[in-house]
Write an enzyme that holds these catalytic residues in place. Structure first.
Site, PDB file in Angstrom:
ATOM      1  N   ARG A  29       0.837  -1.197   0.000  1.00  0.00           N
ATOM      2  CA  ARG A  29       0.000   0.000   0.000  1.00  0.00           C
ATOM      3  C   ARG A  29       0.879   1.257   0.000  1.00  0.00           C
ATOM      4  O   ARG A  29       1.880   1.322   0.693  1.00  0.00           O
ATOM      5  CB  ARG A  29      -0.928  -0.006   1.202  1.00  0.00           C
ATOM      6  CG  ARG A  29      -1.917  -1.145   1.135  1.00  0.00           C
ATOM      7  CD  ARG A  29      -3.027  -1.061   2.174  1.00  0.00           C
ATOM      8  NE  ARG A  29      -3.773  -2.301   2.164  1.00  0.00           N
ATOM      9  CZ  ARG A  29      -4.674  -2.655   1.259  1.00  0.00           C
ATOM     10  NH1 ARG A  29      -4.974  -1.815   0.294  1.00  0.00           N
ATOM     11  NH2 ARG A  29      -5.283  -3.821   1.326  1.00  0.00           N
ATOM     12  N   ASP A  30       0.473   2.232  -0.811  1.00  0.00           N
ATOM     13  CA  ASP A  30       1.190   3.499  -0.908  1.00  0.00           C
ATOM     14  C   ASP A  30       1.031   4.272   0.404  1.00  0.00           C
ATOM     15  O   ASP A  30      -0.066   4.306   0.973  1.00  0.00           O
ATOM     16  CB  ASP A  30       0.637   4.312  -2.081  1.00  0.00           C
ATOM     17  CG  ASP A  30       1.535   5.458  -2.475  1.00  0.00           C
ATOM     18  OD1 ASP A  30       1.740   6.375  -1.644  1.00  0.00           O
ATOM     19  OD2 ASP A  30       2.035   5.450  -3.607  1.00  0.00           O
ATOM     20  N   ASN A  87       4.578   5.728 -14.267  1.00  0.00           N
ATOM     21  CA  ASN A  87       5.168   7.020 -14.601  1.00  0.00           C
ATOM     22  C   ASN A  87       6.620   6.804 -15.027  1.00  0.00           C
ATOM     23  O   ASN A  87       7.292   5.914 -14.511  1.00  0.00           O
ATOM     24  CB  ASN A  87       5.125   7.957 -13.388  1.00  0.00           C
ATOM     25  CG  ASN A  87       3.711   8.227 -12.922  1.00  0.00           C
ATOM     26  OD1 ASN A  87       2.802   8.381 -13.718  1.00  0.00           O
ATOM     27  ND2 ASN A  87       3.520   8.272 -11.621  1.00  0.00           N
ATOM     28  N   VAL A  96      10.172   8.064  -7.676  1.00  0.00           N
ATOM     29  CA  VAL A  96      11.068   7.021  -7.169  1.00  0.00           C
ATOM     30  C   VAL A  96      11.589   6.268  -8.383  1.00  0.00           C
ATOM     31  O   VAL A  96      10.802   5.740  -9.174  1.00  0.00           O
ATOM     32  CB  VAL A  96      10.337   6.064  -6.190  1.00  0.00           C
ATOM     33  CG1 VAL A  96      11.255   4.936  -5.765  1.00  0.00           C
ATOM     34  CG2 VAL A  96       9.816   6.821  -4.972  1.00  0.00           C
ATOM     35  N   HIS A 100       7.687   0.989 -11.006  1.00  0.00           N
ATOM     36  CA  HIS A 100       6.542   0.604 -10.174  1.00  0.00           C
ATOM     37  C   HIS A 100       5.239   0.954 -10.879  1.00  0.00           C
ATOM     38  O   HIS A 100       5.150   1.929 -11.608  1.00  0.00           O
ATOM     39  CB  HIS A 100       6.594   1.240  -8.782  1.00  0.00           C
ATOM     40  CG  HIS A 100       6.684   2.734  -8.765  1.00  0.00           C
ATOM     41  ND1 HIS A 100       7.850   3.431  -9.093  1.00  0.00           N
ATOM     42  CD2 HIS A 100       5.767   3.677  -8.449  1.00  0.00           C
ATOM     43  CE1 HIS A 100       7.625   4.729  -8.969  1.00  0.00           C
ATOM     44  NE2 HIS A 100       6.369   4.900  -8.588  1.00  0.00           N
ATOM     45  N   HIS A 102       1.258   1.753 -10.317  1.00  0.00           N
ATOM     46  CA  HIS A 102       0.253   2.194  -9.349  1.00  0.00           C
ATOM     47  C   HIS A 102      -1.070   1.522  -9.696  1.00  0.00           C
ATOM     48  O   HIS A 102      -1.522   1.591 -10.842  1.00  0.00           O
ATOM     49  CB  HIS A 102       0.027   3.714  -9.433  1.00  0.00           C
ATOM     50  CG  HIS A 102       1.208   4.536  -9.077  1.00  0.00           C
ATOM     51  ND1 HIS A 102       1.350   5.125  -7.849  1.00  0.00           N
ATOM     52  CD2 HIS A 102       2.308   4.879  -9.798  1.00  0.00           C
ATOM     53  CE1 HIS A 102       2.483   5.812  -7.820  1.00  0.00           C
ATOM     54  NE2 HIS A 102       3.082   5.670  -8.998  1.00  0.00           N
TER      55      HIS A 102
END
Length: 114
Positions: A29-30, A87, A96, A100, A102
């Site tokens: 989880r972010d 991204n 970052v 990754h 999302h």
């Protein structure tokens, strides 16, 4: 990479709210969620950006998306819908530098994104 926060999370050096893990992929989880469901799906191996993928990484990228779809079902957002985003670099919003994905859902997403 010793200074990459996601590498350190993947190696268990930094705790996370993990929702999925296997030999290649970790999902957690972010810490700064942008939707009721906001999960990050990362390869355990360091890849800085989408631009750094090789042809051999195609299966891994597919696995990131497959894990996201499984988590959307698990989180109860698959039927209503969700968004996946990767991204790339500063203009793409990457903050970052460890690849990754999302997974965002649990609310109506606006369009255009950005």
């Amino acid at each position: 990479m010793t200074d990459c926060i996601f590498c350190r999370i993947a190696q268990g050096e930094i705790p996370s709210d993990t929702v999925f893990e296997d030999d290649e992929v970790l999902a957690f989880r972010d810490l700064n969620p942008q939707a009721p469901v906001h999960i990050l799906v990362i390869p355990k191996r360091h890849i800085a950006t989408l631009n750094d993928l090789s042809a051999e990484d195609a299966g891994l990228v597919g696995r990131l998306h497959w894990v996201a779809a499984q988590l959307a079902r698990q989180e109860g957002i698959a039927e209503d819908g969700y968004r996946t985003v990767i991204n790339c670099n500063p203009a793409g919003g990457q903050s970052v530098y460890h690849l990754h994905l999302h997974l965002l859902g649990g609310r109506q997403m606006a369009w255009p994104a950005g």
